[in-house]
Design an enzyme around this catalytic site. Structure first.
Site, short mmCIF file in Angstrom:
data_model
loop_
_atom_site.label_atom_id
_atom_site.label_comp_id
_atom_site.label_asym_id
_atom_site.label_seq_id
_atom_site.Cartn_x
_atom_site.Cartn_y
_atom_site.Cartn_z
N GLU A 1 7.22 -11.26 -10.37
CA GLU A 1 8.55 -12.02 -9.75
C GLU A 1 9.63 -11.06 -10.59
O GLU A 1 9.62 -10.46 -11.60
CB GLU A 1 8.45 -13.28 -10.18
CG GLU A 1 7.62 -14.05 -9.63
CD GLU A 1 7.72 -15.54 -9.89
OE1 GLU A 1 8.84 -16.07 -10.50
OE2 GLU A 1 6.57 -16.55 -9.71
N GLU B 1 0.83 -13.11 -11.49
CA GLU B 1 2.21 -13.16 -10.75
C GLU B 1 2.85 -11.94 -11.11
O GLU B 1 2.99 -11.28 -12.05
CB GLU B 1 2.84 -14.61 -11.12
CG GLU B 1 2.19 -15.93 -10.94
CD GLU B 1 2.89 -16.88 -11.50
OE1 GLU B 1 3.94 -17.48 -11.01
OE2 GLU B 1 2.47 -17.49 -12.75
N GLY C 1 2.60 -2.66 -16.90
CA GLY C 1 2.35 -1.79 -17.87
C GLY C 1 0.67 -1.50 -18.11
O GLY C 1 0.08 -2.37 -17.89
N GLU D 1 -0.30 -2.91 -10.71
CA GLU D 1 0.05 -4.41 -10.80
C GLU D 1 0.92 -4.83 -9.88
O GLU D 1 0.71 -6.32 -9.71
CB GLU D 1 0.83 -4.58 -12.20
CG GLU D 1 -0.40 -3.91 -13.20
CD GLU D 1 0.22 -4.21 -14.66
OE1 GLU D 1 -0.77 -4.13 -15.40
OE2 GLU D 1 1.16 -4.53 -14.77
#
Length: 141
Positions: A110, A108, A37, A57
């Site tokens: 995930e 990262e 976000g 992102e």
């Protein structure tokens, strides 16, 4: 510091009881896992901002379904002076496709199991567990 709170959107994406989280590169939650976000841009809806930030992102494609809740992030300095104030609007999103690839201002990206989010709050941004709980209830409805 701006004179008013800064509005931002969070994309809460669930895929088979897994949530997509990103590790932040920047303050205020640098190094912590949270929902993708960022700031809502001028002329952009909350839903549009959530999907744009998600794509920027992580590369994940999703459709914004509904708003879940809002989260106030208020950060004060050592003397109590206000340093940052964000109002984050969490948006429940339906996963459409893609595999997470960290980009933009995250290191990262995930998928996390719901139980893992609740069991390890120490490396998550504040309210991630609470938002995930609300999302699970809405997602199943």
């Amino acid at each position: 510091m701006t004179e008013r709170p800064i509005p931002a959107a969070l994309a809460v994406v669930i895929r088979e009881s897994h949530f997509l989280l990103v590790r932040r590169n920047n303050r205020p939650d640098k190094g912590l896992w949270g929902f993708p976000g960022g700031k809502i841009e001028r002329g952009e809806t909350v839903m549009e901002a959530a999907i744009r930030e998600l794509r920027e992102e992580t590369g994940i494609e999703a459709e914004a379904r509904d708003t879940l809740t809002s989260v106030d992030v208020i950060i004060r300095g050592k003397n109590g002076e206000l340093q940052h104030h964000y109002v984050l609007v969490a948006v429940l999103c339906d996963y459409l496709g893609g595999e997470p690839l960290a980009a933009d201002d995250v290191s990262e990206a995930e998928w996390f199991e719901y139980e893992e989010i609740l069991a390890t709050p120490e490396d998550k941004s504040p309210a991630v567990g609470r938002v995930a709980q609300q999302a699970m209830v809405r997602h199943k409805a």
